[in-house]
Design a protein around this motif. Structure first.
Motif, short mmCIF file in Angstrom:
data_model
loop_
_atom_site.label_atom_id
_atom_site.label_comp_id
_atom_site.label_asym_id
_atom_site.label_seq_id
_atom_site.Cartn_x
_atom_site.Cartn_y
_atom_site.Cartn_z
N SER A 1 33.46 41.01 50.90
CA SER A 1 33.69 41.65 52.19
C SER A 1 35.20 41.91 52.28
CB SER A 1 33.20 40.77 53.34
OG SER A 1 33.84 39.52 53.32
N LEU B 1 38.74 42.76 54.90
CA LEU B 1 39.43 42.81 56.19
C LEU B 1 40.51 43.87 56.09
CD1 LEU B 1 40.04 39.03 56.99
CD2 LEU B 1 38.19 40.48 57.83
N ASP C 1 43.71 45.05 57.94
CA ASP C 1 44.66 44.59 58.96
C ASP C 1 44.03 43.52 59.86
OD1 ASP C 1 46.77 46.13 58.00
OD2 ASP C 1 46.26 47.84 59.28
N GLY C 2 43.28 42.60 59.23
CA GLY C 2 42.71 41.47 59.94
C GLY C 2 41.38 41.72 60.62
N VAL C 3 40.84 42.93 60.51
CA VAL C 3 39.57 43.28 61.16
C VAL C 3 38.51 43.50 60.09
CG1 VAL C 3 38.40 44.94 62.66
CG2 VAL C 3 40.79 44.32 63.10
N ALA C 4 37.33 42.89 60.27
CA ALA C 4 36.25 43.03 59.30
C ALA C 4 35.84 44.50 59.15
CB ALA C 4 35.04 42.20 59.73
N VAL C 5 35.67 44.92 57.91
CA VAL C 5 35.24 46.28 57.61
C VAL C 5 33.72 46.29 57.50
CG1 VAL C 5 35.30 48.12 55.89
CG2 VAL C 5 37.38 46.81 56.40
N ARG C 6 33.08 47.07 58.32
CA ARG C 6 31.62 47.19 58.28
C ARG C 6 31.19 48.46 57.55
NH1 ARG C 6 31.22 42.26 59.28
NH2 ARG C 6 31.50 41.54 61.40
N LEU D 1 44.75 45.26 53.03
CA LEU D 1 43.32 45.07 52.79
C LEU D 1 43.13 43.74 52.09
CD1 LEU D 1 40.53 46.53 53.02
CD2 LEU D 1 40.83 47.11 50.60
N ASP D 2 42.36 42.85 52.72
CA ASP D 2 42.05 41.55 52.15
C ASP D 2 40.69 41.60 51.48
OD1 ASP D 2 44.42 40.55 53.22
OD2 ASP D 2 43.42 39.74 55.00
#
Length: 91
Positions: free
Chosen positions: A61, A63, A65-70, A82-83
């Motif tokens: 999965s 992230l 900028d700290g927001v989960a990518v759906r 991008l994490d």
């Protein structure tokens, strides 16, 4: 990081198994696209690091900028982070 004359710069951070597969903790990536998608970034890092990371990416999965990518068609702005988060074991 930002848009340069040669492309869009993105910071990639790898965690756990993704870090082991990539062989680095983090890296900067410059893409030709003015505003690439998460899918394009993931494809580029998979090509850069080969099959071992590619297998991890398929189960990971992300992230942005700290927001989960759906949705991997999400646009990645210049200077974004991008994490890469592989599945974690435990309970």
């Amino acid at each position: 990081m930002s848009v340069t004359s040669s492309g869009t710069a993105v910071k990639i951070r790898y965690f756990a198994g993704a870090r082991a597969a990539a062989g680095v903790t983090d890296e900067d990536l410059v893409l030709d696209a003015a505003e690439p998608t998460v899918a394009l970034v993931v494809s580029a890092i998979g090509q850069r690091h080969g099959d071992r990371l590619g297998k991890v990416l398929a189960a990971s999965s992300f992230l942005l900028d700290g927001v989960a990518v759906r949705d991997t068609s999400t646009r990645v702005p210049a200077g974004a982070q991008l994490d890469v988060l592989p599945p974690f074991a435990g309970g």
